[in-house]
Design an enzyme around this catalytic site. Structure first.
Site, PDB file in Angstrom:
ATOM      1  CD  GLU A 199      40.838  34.454  41.236  1.00 47.14           C
ATOM      2  OE1 GLU A 199      41.161  35.423  39.937  1.00 47.14           O
ATOM      3  OE2 GLU A 199      41.272  35.262  41.996  1.00 47.14           O
ATOM      4  CG  HIS A 241      41.415  39.296  38.607  1.00 48.50           C
ATOM      5  ND1 HIS A 241      41.935  40.870  38.401  1.00 48.50           N
ATOM      6  CD2 HIS A 241      41.469  38.634  39.818  1.00 48.50           C
ATOM      7  CE1 HIS A 241      43.179  40.384  39.501  1.00 48.50           C
ATOM      8  NE2 HIS A 241      42.756  39.674  39.916  1.00 48.50           N
ATOM      9  CG  HIS A 290      40.265  39.456  44.310  1.00 49.30           C
ATOM     10  ND1 HIS A 290      41.087  39.816  44.985  1.00 49.30           N
ATOM     11  CD2 HIS A 290      41.129  38.309  43.238  1.00 49.30           C
ATOM     12  CE1 HIS A 290      42.232  39.153  44.158  1.00 49.30           C
ATOM     13  NE2 HIS A 290      42.711  38.989  43.364  1.00 49.30           N
ATOM     14  CG  ASP A 348      46.172  39.411  41.847  1.00 43.90           C
ATOM     15  OD1 ASP A 348      45.729  38.551  40.682  1.00 43.90           O
ATOM     16  OD2 ASP A 348      44.737  39.964  42.301  1.00 43.90           O
TER      17      ASP A 348
END
Length: 129
Positions: free
Chosen positions: A20, A74, A76, A87
């Site tokens: 990630e 970020h 995935h 998260d």
């Protein structure tokens, strides 16, 4: 956000796959104008964490530019672009938009959210040239 910001978020996500990626977005009036790539200290394909000292340095640089935090992004690598329970649990900046890039399909997909308490709600965004 600008097209340049969009492109940089996607590029960062693709370059760091399979882990990630993560980063901060700064700007004015709710508009992301600069991408701050951050190190994922977990180096994990399913989670991320940022170094608090790196965050402090970036916040200082933002202030020097007359900008403030407007978003956190970020990726995935294999999951949809929605906030995971982690998260949501680790959200420390509810005033910021949370952007998640999913790389699970051939074309990256971006989801944008506001996280308040234990709830995440979709948040509209636009990409302008």
């Amino acid at each position: 956000m600008t097209r340049t910001v969009w492109d940089e978020i996607i590029r960062d996500s693709l370059e760091k796959r399979p882990i990630e990626t993560c980063g901060l977005l700064s700007g004015r009036n709710g508009s992301a104008q600069k991408v701050w790539r951050m190190e994922n200290t977990l180096k994990s394909p399913v989670a991320f964490a940022m170094d608090p000292k790196q965050i402090q340095r970036v916040f200082h640089e933002m202030a020097l530019r007359g900008e403030h935090l407007v978003g956190i992004y970020h990726s995935h690598p294999t999951a949809p672009p929605i906030p995971s329970p982690e998260d949501i649990a680790y959200c420390r900046y509810p005033e910021a938009a949370y952007l998640i890039v999913s790389l699970a399909s051939p074309q990256p997909v971006l989801g944008c959210f506001r996280i308040e308490g234990s709830f995440a709600r979709m948040y509209p965004y636009t990409v302008r040239n």
